[in-house]
Design an enzyme around this catalytic site. Structure first.
Site, mmCIF file in Angstrom:
data_model
loop_
_atom_site.group_PDB
_atom_site.id
_atom_site.type_symbol
_atom_site.label_atom_id
_atom_site.label_comp_id
_atom_site.label_asym_id
_atom_site.label_seq_id
_atom_site.Cartn_x
_atom_site.Cartn_y
_atom_site.Cartn_z
ATOM 1 C CB CYS A 1 -0.952 -0.001 1.195
ATOM 2 S SG CYS A 1 -2.366 -1.117 0.998
ATOM 3 C CG HIS B 1 2.205 -10.071 -4.210
ATOM 4 N ND1 HIS B 1 1.851 -10.140 -2.880
ATOM 5 C CD2 HIS B 1 3.270 -10.889 -4.345
ATOM 6 C CE1 HIS B 1 2.683 -10.937 -2.244
ATOM 7 N NE2 HIS B 1 3.543 -11.414 -3.115
#
Ligand code: AMP
Ligand code: ZN
Length: 114
Positions: free
Chosen positions: A7, A100
């Site tokens: 983030c 991811h």
């Protein structure tokens, strides 16, 4: 997700080598490459892993995966192929709890999964 390194990379708080960005994701170079080309495709929405997918997240992830072709075609080293990997959980070696997908290539990386 204040403590999430990905983030912070998405927000720009932590620098990265960003090779692609759109509304759904960023693609960056992995800081500890395991192949000549090692990229991370990181959805912008924070969620821990593949088991957190719902309909909206799956649709966004699908849009990300649909871009793999263009991203790979822009990198000559990936012309002969590449491998996508997604780790979920400790025993798979997941170290960052923000979904991811690894993109690995640029050399013969073997015909086995690991
Ligand atoms: P995983 O083990 O599947 O959770 O993958 C996490 C990946 O993030 C590893 O391959 C790390 O090398 C990579 N990584 C961790 N921190 C950074 C960072 N600041 N910039 C780029 N890649 C990172
Ligand atoms: Zn995150």
């Amino acid at each position: 997700m204040n403590d999430c390194i990905f983030c912070k990379i998405i927000s720009g708080e932590i620098p990265s080598e960003r090779i692609y960005e759109d509304d759904d994701m960023i693609v960056i170079k992995d800081i500890n490459p395991q192949a000549p080309v090692h990229l991370l495709m990181i959805p912008k929405e924070h969620y821990a892993d593949v088991t957190c997918l719902d309909g909206n997240r799956a649709a966004a992830l699908g849009r990300c995966l649909a871009k793999v072709k263009d991203i790979a075609e822009a990198i000559p080293q990936l012309k002969d192929g590449f491998r996508l990997i997604n780790n979920k959980g400790e025993s798979a070696g997941q170290t960052v709890s923000h979904m991811h997908v690894h993109i690995l290539g640029g050399a013969y990386i073997g015909d086995k999964l690991i």
